[in-house]
Scaffold this active site. Structure first.
Site, PDB file in Angstrom:
ATOM      1  N   ALA A  14       0.834  -1.203   0.000  1.00  0.00           N
ATOM      2  CA  ALA A  14       0.000   0.000   0.000  1.00  0.00           C
ATOM      3  C   ALA A  14       0.866   1.251   0.000  1.00  0.00           C
ATOM      4  CB  ALA A  14      -0.911  -0.010   1.219  1.00  0.00           C
ATOM      5  N   GLY A  24       2.032   2.764  -2.738  1.00  0.00           N
ATOM      6  CA  GLY A  24       1.937   3.517  -3.989  1.00  0.00           C
ATOM      7  C   GLY A  24       1.535   4.960  -3.734  1.00  0.00           C
ATOM      8  N   ARG A  82      -2.350   9.481 -10.014  1.00  0.00           N
ATOM      9  CA  ARG A  82      -3.412   9.650 -11.006  1.00  0.00           C
ATOM     10  C   ARG A  82      -4.803   9.821 -10.390  1.00  0.00           C
ATOM     11  NH1 ARG A  82      -2.350   4.788 -14.890  1.00  0.00           N
ATOM     12  NH2 ARG A  82      -0.981   4.117 -13.194  1.00  0.00           N
ATOM     13  N   ASP A 105      -4.527  -1.614  -3.909  1.00  0.00           N
ATOM     14  CA  ASP A 105      -5.334  -0.900  -4.897  1.00  0.00           C
ATOM     15  C   ASP A 105      -6.071  -1.865  -5.835  1.00  0.00           C
ATOM     16  OD1 ASP A 105      -3.338  -1.825  -6.533  1.00  0.00           O
ATOM     17  OD2 ASP A 105      -2.681   0.137  -7.247  1.00  0.00           O
ATOM     18  N   ARG A 144     -30.894   8.522   9.471  1.00  0.00           N
ATOM     19  CA  ARG A 144     -29.490   8.809   9.786  1.00  0.00           C
ATOM     20  C   ARG A 144     -29.021   7.922  10.941  1.00  0.00           C
ATOM     21  NH1 ARG A 144     -29.475  14.851  10.931  1.00  0.00           N
ATOM     22  NH2 ARG A 144     -27.322  14.353  11.482  1.00  0.00           N
ATOM     23  N   LYS A 185     -33.002  10.821  13.202  1.00  0.00           N
ATOM     24  CA  LYS A 185     -31.617  10.680  13.645  1.00  0.00           C
ATOM     25  C   LYS A 185     -31.590  10.312  15.109  1.00  0.00           C
ATOM     26  CE  LYS A 185     -29.279  13.442  15.800  1.00  0.00           C
ATOM     27  NZ  LYS A 185     -28.468  14.431  16.520  1.00  0.00           N
ATOM     28  N   TYR A 193     -38.962  16.191  11.224  1.00  0.00           N
ATOM     29  CA  TYR A 193     -37.614  15.894  11.725  1.00  0.00           C
ATOM     30  C   TYR A 193     -37.714  15.354  13.142  1.00  0.00           C
ATOM     31  CZ  TYR A 193     -33.004  16.292  13.722  1.00  0.00           C
ATOM     32  OH  TYR A 193     -31.836  15.991  14.356  1.00  0.00           O
ATOM     33  N   ASN A 232     -48.653   8.808  17.149  1.00  0.00           N
ATOM     34  CA  ASN A 232     -48.842   9.365  15.815  1.00  0.00           C
ATOM     35  C   ASN A 232     -48.249  10.770  15.774  1.00  0.00           C
ATOM     36  OD1 ASN A 232     -49.962  10.662  13.491  1.00  0.00           O
ATOM     37  ND2 ASN A 232     -51.425   8.991  13.374  1.00  0.00           N
TER      38      ASN A 232
END
Ligand code: UD1
Ligand code: MG
Length: 461
Positions: free
Chosen positions: A20, A22, A26, A116, A328, A346, A361, A372
Site C-alpha cells: 500500500a 503507492g 493519477r 489498490d 441517519r 436521527k 424531523y 402518531n
C-alpha cells in the site's frame, strides 16, 4: 496470530503482505489512493477483509513514508496487522522486502496483495494457496484483459507451465503478443520466498525491483510455478477515478446479486446502492433509487419505498419507510413502524407501530408504541451549543406543525394541539395547546372592505 504447531497435523500458516505504498498520483487527490472508499469502506479495508476470510494468520501492510493515515486504517480493520514502511518506492519486490521481518516467524504460504486491487474474492486467494500446497514455489494470478497494454505478460511453455513474467516495458514484440497478463498478486512458498526475493535485481527498463522476477528465479532453482486465472473484473486495479467508479459498479453488482439471492426483492437493482455491510432479511422489498450508507440492518418484510437514503439505521420487522425518507445514524425502528415522505430520523427510537408520516424531523428522541406524529412536526434538539432529547409516550398524538423544544417529555396518550410550540413537559392523558388562541370577529371583513374602499376613492378624487 497462531503459534507454531506440528507441521504434520497443522493447517498451513499464511502471511499476507499487502502493498500500500503507492503514491496514486493519477487519483489527483489529497487522500491516499488506498483510502478511497468502495461500497462505503476503503480499498485497503476490502483487501484486509478478503485476505482475513481466506484464512491469513498474519498480516503485514507496507505503507509509504509518513503515511500514518494508511497505517491507522490498516490497524482499524486488522488490529493484528504489522505495519512496515517502504522508505523509497523502488518496485514491488522492494516493497515486499520492507516487510522482511514478518517472514521470520516461518510461514508455509506467503500471499502478496495490492491494496489498490480491492475486488479479489477470498476464494481466489484460497486457490492460490491450494497450488502452493500442491507443491508450487510461486503462483501468479492471471487474467485476460481486453487491452493488455501496460501489464506484465505471463510467459508459459507448450504445456502451459509458467516460465516467467515479462513487464510490458521489457517485453519483445513476440512477448507483447501474449494475451494472458499478470494481475500482480502472487503466492510464494514461505520456506523459499525470502531467498528468491533477495536475489531480484533492478536491471530492467524501469530500474525497479520487480516482484514478477520471482517466477524466473524460482524456475531457475527448479521450483514449479503455477498460474490461477481470474475474471478481469475481479482483478481490476485502481489508478484513477474512472477505475474507482468501475470498481464501485462491480462491487455494487455483487452486493445486489447477493441481496436478491438471499431473498430480498430489488425492483430495479441497478438503481440501488449498498454499503459493504448492508444486511437485508428475507422478503424485504427495496424500490428504485435507494441508497444504503454503512451500518444498516433491515428486518423481515420491510418495504423501503423509492428515493430513500439510510445510514446507521436498524429496522425491525415489517417497517415501511419512504418514499423520500432519510434515516441517519441511530435511527432505530421497531416492528411495523411507519416513516413517510420527507421525514428525517436521527438517533431516535421509534416504537412499535408508531407513525411519522410526513415532512418531519425527529432527532435525539424516543417515540412510544403506536404514537402518531403529525405532518411537519419538528423536535428542536439543538440550541446552537448542545443537543437535548425529546420523549414521546405510547399512543401519544402530536398535532401537525408542532415544535417540541427539547428537553421535553410528552406523556403516554397525551395530545398536543396542532401548531403548538411545546416547551414544557406534558403529563399523560393531557391535552397541551401552545399557540395563540383563535379570535373570530363576525362581519369584520365586510366593515374593513367598506372602510378601505372609501379611503381609496377619496385619494383618487
Ligand atoms: C504490477 C506488476 C505487473 C502487473 C500489474 C497489474 C510488477 C513488477 N508488475 O505492475 O506485472 O501486470 O501490477 O496491475 O509487480 N507498490 C509499492 N511499492 C513500490 C511499488 C509498488 O507499494 O515500490 C505497490 C503499489 O502501491 C501497487 C502495487 O504495488 O498497489 C503495484 O504497483 P504498480 O506500480 O501499480 O505496478 P505495475 O507497474 O502496475
Ligand atoms: Mg498498477
Amino acid at each position: 496470530m497462531t503459534t507454531p504447531q506440528d507441521p504434520g497435523a497443522a493447517p498451513r500458516r499464511c502471511l499476507a503482505v499487502v502493498l500500500a505504498a503507492g503514491e496514486g498520483k493519477r487519483m489527483r487527490s489529497h487522500l491516499p489512493k488506498v483510502l478511497h472508499p468502495v461500497a462505503g469502506r476503503s480499498m485497503l479495508a476490502h483487501v484486509l477483509d478478503a485476505v482475513g476470510e481466506a484464512g491469513a494468520d498474519a498480516l503485514a501492510v507496507v505503507v509509504g513514508p509518513g503515511r500514518d493515515d494508511v497505517a491507522a486504517e490498516a490497524r482499524a480493520w486488522a488490529p493484528q496487522a504489522r505495519v512496515f514502511v517502504q522508505d523509497e518506492r523502488l518496485g514491488t519486490a522492494h516493497a515486499v522486502l520492507a516487510a522482511r521481518e514478518a517472514f521470520h516467524q516461518g510461514f508455509d504460504d506467503i500471499l502478496v496483495l495490492f491494496a489498490d486491487t480491492p475486488l479479489v474474492r477470498p476464494e481466489t486467494f484460497s486457490h492460490l494457496r491450494e497450488k502452493l500446497s500442491q507443491g508450487a514455489g510461486v503462483v501468479a494470478l492471471g487474467f485476460a484483459p481486453a487491452d493488455p497494454t501496460g501489464y506484465g505478460r505471463l510467459l508459459t511453455d507448450g504445456d502451459g507451465a509458467l516460465l516467467a513474467i515479462r513487464e510490458h516495458k521489457d517485453a519483445t514484440p513476440e512477448e507483447l503478443a501474449v494475451g494472458a497478463c499478470n494481475a500482480g498478486l502472487m503466492a510464494l512458498d514461505g520456506a523459499r520466498a525470502l531467498g528468491w526475493l533477495e536475489r531480484i535485481d533492478n536491471s530492467n527498463a524501469q530500474n525497479e525491483y520487480y516482484l514478477t522476477d520471482a517466477v524466473a528465479i524460482a524456475r531457475g532453482e527448479g521450483a514449479a510455478c503455477a498460474l490461477v486465472m481470474a475474471p478481469a473484473e475481479e482483478v481490476l486495479g485502481i489508478n484513477d477515478r474512472v477505475q474507482l467508479a468501475a470498481a464501485e459498479a462491480e462491487i455494487q453488482n455483487r452486493l445486489r446479486r447477493a441481496a436478491m439471492l438471499d431473498g430480498a426483492t430489488l425492483v430495479a437493482p441497478e438503481t440501488v446502492f449498498f454499503s459493504h455491510d448492508t444486511v437485508l432479511a428475507t422478503d424485504v422489498v427495496v424500490e428504485p433509487h435507494v441508497v444504503f450508507g454503512p451500518g444498516v440492518r433491515v428486518g423481515e418484510g420491510c418495504v423501503i419505498h423509492a428515493f430513500s437514503h439510510l445510514e446507521g439505521a436498524t429496522l425491525a420487522k415489517n417497517v415501511a419507510i419512504g418514499p423520500y425518507a432519510r434515516l441517519r445514524p441511530g435511527a432505530n425502528l421497531a416492528d411495523k413502524a411507519k416513516i413517510g415522505n420527507f421525514v428525517e430520523i436521527k438517533k431516535a427510537e421509534i416504537g412499535e407501530g408508531a407513525k411519522v408520516n410526513h415532512l418531519t424531523y425527529i432527532g435525539d428522541a424516543s417515540i412510544g408504541p403506536r404514537a402518531n406524529i403529525g405532518a411537519g412536526v419538528i423536535t428542536c434538539n439543538y440550541d446552537g451549543f448542545l443537543k437535548y432529547r425529546t420523549r414521546i409516550g405510547a399512543d401519544a398524538f402530536i398535532g401537525s406543525n408542532s415544535a417540541l423544544v427539547a428537553p421535553v417529555e410528552i406523556g403516554d396518550r397525551a395530545f398536543v394541539g396542532s401548531g403548538s410550540v411545546v416547551t414544557q413537559n406534558v403529563e399523560a392523558d393531557a391535552l397541551a395547546v401552545a399557540r395563540g388562541r383563535q379570535a373570530v370577529l363576525p362581519g369584520w371583513a365586510t366593515a374593513f372592505r367598506k372602510k378601505m374602499a372609501a379611503l381609496k376613492a377619496a385619494k383618487k378624487g
